[in-house]
Scaffold this motif. Sequence first.
Motif, mmCIF file in Angstrom:
data_model
loop_
_atom_site.group_PDB
_atom_site.id
_atom_site.type_symbol
_atom_site.label_atom_id
_atom_site.label_comp_id
_atom_site.label_asym_id
_atom_site.label_seq_id
_atom_site.Cartn_x
_atom_site.Cartn_y
_atom_site.Cartn_z
ATOM 1 N N ALA A 90 0.840 -1.203 0.000
ATOM 2 C CA ALA A 90 0.000 0.000 0.000
ATOM 3 C C ALA A 90 0.875 1.253 0.000
ATOM 4 O O ALA A 90 0.586 2.226 -0.723
ATOM 5 C CB ALA A 90 -0.942 -0.005 1.205
ATOM 6 N N LYS A 91 1.930 1.236 0.793
ATOM 7 C CA LYS A 91 2.848 2.385 0.829
ATOM 8 C C LYS A 91 3.537 2.544 -0.524
ATOM 9 O O LYS A 91 3.726 3.670 -1.002
ATOM 10 C CB LYS A 91 3.878 2.201 1.949
ATOM 11 C CG LYS A 91 4.720 3.417 2.200
ATOM 12 C CD LYS A 91 3.847 4.555 2.708
ATOM 13 C CE LYS A 91 4.653 5.773 3.060
ATOM 14 N NZ LYS A 91 3.798 6.879 3.516
ATOM 15 N N MET A 92 3.904 1.425 -1.152
ATOM 16 C CA MET A 92 4.546 1.479 -2.464
ATOM 17 C C MET A 92 3.605 2.098 -3.500
ATOM 18 O O MET A 92 4.034 2.897 -4.336
ATOM 19 C CB MET A 92 4.995 0.087 -2.900
ATOM 20 C CG MET A 92 6.165 -0.450 -2.105
ATOM 21 S SD MET A 92 6.545 -2.178 -2.475
ATOM 22 C CE MET A 92 7.480 -1.965 -3.993
ATOM 23 N N ASP A 93 2.322 1.746 -3.441
ATOM 24 C CA ASP A 93 1.342 2.324 -4.365
ATOM 25 C C ASP A 93 1.227 3.829 -4.152
ATOM 26 O O ASP A 93 1.182 4.605 -5.107
ATOM 27 C CB ASP A 93 -0.028 1.666 -4.182
ATOM 28 C CG ASP A 93 -0.066 0.221 -4.648
ATOM 29 O OD1 ASP A 93 0.841 -0.203 -5.400
ATOM 30 O OD2 ASP A 93 -1.003 -0.500 -4.241
ATOM 31 N N GLU A 94 1.180 4.231 -2.892
ATOM 32 C CA GLU A 94 1.102 5.654 -2.544
ATOM 33 C C GLU A 94 2.344 6.406 -3.027
ATOM 34 O O GLU A 94 2.244 7.484 -3.618
ATOM 35 C CB GLU A 94 0.975 5.771 -1.018
ATOM 36 C CG GLU A 94 0.980 7.168 -0.473
ATOM 37 C CD GLU A 94 1.028 7.151 1.057
ATOM 38 O OE1 GLU A 94 1.707 8.033 1.622
ATOM 39 O OE2 GLU A 94 0.405 6.273 1.678
ATOM 40 N N LEU A 95 3.493 5.813 -2.810
ATOM 41 C CA LEU A 95 4.745 6.462 -3.199
ATOM 42 C C LEU A 95 4.947 6.480 -4.713
ATOM 43 O O LEU A 95 5.611 7.387 -5.227
ATOM 44 C CB LEU A 95 5.928 5.776 -2.511
ATOM 45 C CG LEU A 95 5.986 5.951 -0.994
ATOM 46 C CD1 LEU A 95 7.093 5.080 -0.404
ATOM 47 C CD2 LEU A 95 6.173 7.403 -0.610
ATOM 48 N N LEU A 96 4.369 5.519 -5.425
ATOM 49 C CA LEU A 96 4.488 5.517 -6.884
ATOM 50 C C LEU A 96 3.802 6.744 -7.482
ATOM 51 O O LEU A 96 4.310 7.338 -8.425
ATOM 52 C CB LEU A 96 3.911 4.230 -7.480
ATOM 53 C CG LEU A 96 4.048 4.085 -8.987
ATOM 54 C CD1 LEU A 96 5.524 4.124 -9.416
ATOM 55 C CD2 LEU A 96 3.394 2.806 -9.474
ATOM 56 N N ILE A 97 2.689 7.134 -6.909
ATOM 57 C CA ILE A 97 1.986 8.331 -7.381
ATOM 58 C C ILE A 97 2.887 9.556 -7.204
ATOM 59 O O ILE A 97 3.025 10.379 -8.112
ATOM 60 C CB ILE A 97 0.648 8.507 -6.639
ATOM 61 C CG1 ILE A 97 -0.292 7.360 -7.009
ATOM 62 C CG2 ILE A 97 0.017 9.861 -6.950
ATOM 63 C CD1 ILE A 97 -1.509 7.245 -6.127
ATOM 64 N N GLN A 98 3.522 9.667 -6.034
ATOM 65 C CA GLN A 98 4.464 10.767 -5.787
ATOM 66 C C GLN A 98 5.642 10.702 -6.746
ATOM 67 O O GLN A 98 6.073 11.722 -7.278
ATOM 68 C CB GLN A 98 5.015 10.702 -4.356
ATOM 69 C CG GLN A 98 4.093 11.164 -3.292
ATOM 70 C CD GLN A 98 4.781 11.087 -1.942
ATOM 71 O OE1 GLN A 98 5.479 10.124 -1.630
ATOM 72 N NE2 GLN A 98 4.598 12.112 -1.140
ATOM 73 N N ALA A 99 6.165 9.513 -6.943
ATOM 74 C CA ALA A 99 7.354 9.343 -7.788
ATOM 75 C C ALA A 99 7.068 9.732 -9.231
ATOM 76 O O ALA A 99 7.884 10.415 -9.867
ATOM 77 C CB ALA A 99 7.839 7.895 -7.705
ATOM 78 N N VAL A 100 5.916 9.323 -9.761
ATOM 79 C CA VAL A 100 5.559 9.677 -11.131
ATOM 80 C C VAL A 100 5.471 11.190 -11.263
ATOM 81 O O VAL A 100 5.995 11.770 -12.222
ATOM 82 C CB VAL A 100 4.238 8.997 -11.556
ATOM 83 C CG1 VAL A 100 3.701 9.578 -12.858
ATOM 84 C CG2 VAL A 100 4.426 7.495 -11.686
ATOM 85 N N ALA A 101 4.843 11.840 -10.298
ATOM 86 C CA ALA A 101 4.722 13.303 -10.333
ATOM 87 C C ALA A 101 6.098 13.955 -10.294
ATOM 88 O O ALA A 101 6.357 14.924 -11.021
ATOM 89 C CB ALA A 101 3.855 13.791 -9.179
ATOM 90 N N GLN A 102 6.992 13.444 -9.449
ATOM 91 C CA GLN A 102 8.336 14.004 -9.344
ATOM 92 C C GLN A 102 9.124 13.809 -10.645
ATOM 93 O O GLN A 102 9.789 14.731 -11.097
ATOM 94 C CB GLN A 102 9.087 13.370 -8.175
ATOM 95 C CG GLN A 102 8.599 13.807 -6.829
ATOM 96 C CD GLN A 102 9.332 13.123 -5.687
ATOM 97 O OE1 GLN A 102 10.265 12.339 -5.904
ATOM 98 N NE2 GLN A 102 8.923 13.398 -4.469
#
Length: 107
Positions: A90-102
């Motif tokens: 779940a944390k990985m899914d959340e962080l993937l959204i941030q990572a794509v934006a970055q």
Amino acid sequence: MTTFDEREEGFEKKFAVDEELKFKAEARRNKLLGLWAAEKLGISGDVATAYAKEVVAADFEAAADRGALHKVLKDLTAKGNAVTEGDIRAKMDELLIQAVAQVKAGV
């Protein structure tokens, strides 16, 4: 060159760009995951940055996100953190959204 050839070349270029974005976003996500786990482990500063690099490297050793996930799960549970594989996914899914934006922003 025919129109069909031009379209095919365009699709190939788009695929290559999409794959590069995916690779960069997943690597960034794993770095963010490593920093998140380091915080839970009580690690900060240069040591946390080094740990995040280890998480990124671990993902290259196993397929389908298993390297990063298993490293973080193993390290957190070894230090007594009550975390499940589902929590980390779940944390990985959340962080993937941030990572794509970055990555898209060039950060």
